[in-house]
Design a protein around this motif. Structure first.
Motif, PDB file in Angstrom:
ATOM      1  N   VAL A 148      15.185 -24.874  21.197  1.00  0.00           N
ATOM      2  CA  VAL A 148      15.150 -24.872  19.730  1.00  0.00           C
ATOM      3  C   VAL A 148      13.775 -24.428  19.231  1.00  0.00           C
ATOM      4  CG1 VAL A 148      15.290 -26.327  17.678  1.00  0.00           C
ATOM      5  CG2 VAL A 148      16.938 -26.644  19.530  1.00  0.00           C
ATOM      6  N   SER A 149      12.718 -24.946  19.842  1.00  0.00           N
ATOM      7  CA  SER A 149      11.357 -24.598  19.411  1.00  0.00           C
ATOM      8  C   SER A 149      11.064 -23.124  19.655  1.00  0.00           C
ATOM      9  CB  SER A 149      10.341 -25.471  20.155  1.00  0.00           C
ATOM     10  OG  SER A 149      10.510 -26.833  19.824  1.00  0.00           O
ATOM     11  N   LEU A 150      11.456 -22.609  20.814  1.00  0.00           N
ATOM     12  CA  LEU A 150      11.199 -21.200  21.116  1.00  0.00           C
ATOM     13  C   LEU A 150      11.929 -20.285  20.133  1.00  0.00           C
ATOM     14  CD1 LEU A 150      11.375 -21.236  25.021  1.00  0.00           C
ATOM     15  CD2 LEU A 150       9.336 -20.962  23.600  1.00  0.00           C
ATOM     16  N   ASN A 151      13.146 -20.641  19.795  1.00  0.00           N
ATOM     17  CA  ASN A 151      13.889 -19.831  18.821  1.00  0.00           C
ATOM     18  C   ASN A 151      13.275 -19.944  17.434  1.00  0.00           C
ATOM     19  OD1 ASN A 151      15.819 -18.844  20.650  1.00  0.00           O
ATOM     20  ND2 ASN A 151      17.049 -20.700  20.460  1.00  0.00           N
ATOM     21  N   ARG A 152      12.770 -21.135  17.089  1.00  0.00           N
ATOM     22  CA  ARG A 152      12.119 -21.307  15.796  1.00  0.00           C
ATOM     23  C   ARG A 152      10.848 -20.467  15.721  1.00  0.00           C
ATOM     24  NH1 ARG A 152      11.181 -26.398  16.008  1.00  0.00           N
ATOM     25  NH2 ARG A 152      13.112 -27.088  15.039  1.00  0.00           N
TER      26      ARG A 152
END
Length: 267
Positions: A148-152
């Protein structure tokens, strides 16, 4: 010859028994279906008759039916299934909006634009590499949260794909980075989502308190998950700010919170 006649007679007997068994099975099936038909006819006879004139009148006054206090979520879902054939979603990167095209049952179409959330996005020239981000975040969060963080942060895989839990795990293992171990947590920090649940507010409101400097929280890297010190939860300043958030809630907050309300464009 007598032996041949006996064999033929046996085969005919076997075939006859098989046909008889199938026939009996078919008769049982017919009896079962006839019983179900009788039950359905009885249930249909007991159900209230539909007033066609009233039904057509309601069809021409959908907003009144939709907004009536007696219309529950189940009824609204059934209405949606009746009046909406499909919804096609597209993204407008120039305006940062989701463009929805609603296909109604009668053949009409309605276009709706919904603004997408802008907070927490990286400028294109500041996007970190996936390797740098994983080196700083691995071990602190589960692989799902890392994805989720990498996509954000708008990071991409080597072939330009978005991140999934499996891809994060493969990359983390290839880099020799540690896996998240919840047992190793000292309990002094919790996620922003857990802090929001503790206060009884949504994550967006909790993040707003963080950005205003009211609720203490840190990030290992911009775009990563927020960590809140447990000691900060008992702050009087935070308690007052949370109470103000709760007092500003609309009267129908509970309905929205538990997905008891649905909306249709123009209704």
């Amino acid at each position: 010859m007598p032996h041949a006649d006996t064999s033929l007679w046996i085969r005919r007997s076997v075939v006859a028994r098989e046909l008889e068994a199938r026939w009996n099975g078919a008769l049982e099936r017919v009896a079962e279906l006839e019983g179900r038909i009788k039950e359905l006819r009885a249930a249909s006879a007991e159900s209230p008759k539909i007033d066609r004139a009233l039904l057509l009148q309601l069809a021409h006054d959908l907003p009144r039916v939709w907004n009536a206090p007696s219309t529950d979520t189940r009824s609204k879902q059934r209405l949606v299934h009746i009046v909406v054939r499909e919804i096609v979603c597209d993204l407008d990167e120039n305006t940062n909006e989701a463009v929805l095209l609603i296909h109604w049952t009668g053949g009409r179409h309605t276009g709706v634009r919904v603004a997408r959330v802008k907070t927490g996005r990286y400028p294109g020239d500041m996007v970190p590499t996936a390797v740098d981000a994983l080196c700083k975040l691995a071990g602190h969060w589960p692989d799902r949260e890392l994805a989720v963080s990498l996509n954000r942060m708008r990071c991409k895989t080597g072939d330009g794909e978005t991140w999934t839990t499996v891809r994060v795990r493969e990359m983390r293992e290839r880099l020799g980075l540690p896996e998240y171990d919840p047992a190793s947590s000292d309990g002094k920090m919790i996620s922003l989502a857990k802090a929001a649940a503790h206060f009884g507010i949504c994550v967006g409101s909790a993040k707003s308190l963080v950005l205003k400097g009211i609720l203490l929280a840190t990030q290992a890297i911009k775009g990563a998950q927020w960590l809140v010190p447990v000691d900060a939860l008992t702050s009087e300043t935070v308690r007052i700010a949370v109470q103000r958030v709760i007092e500003r809630r609309p009267k129908n907050y509970i309905d929205y919170q538990y997905d008891r309300m649905l909306r249709l464009p123009g209704i």
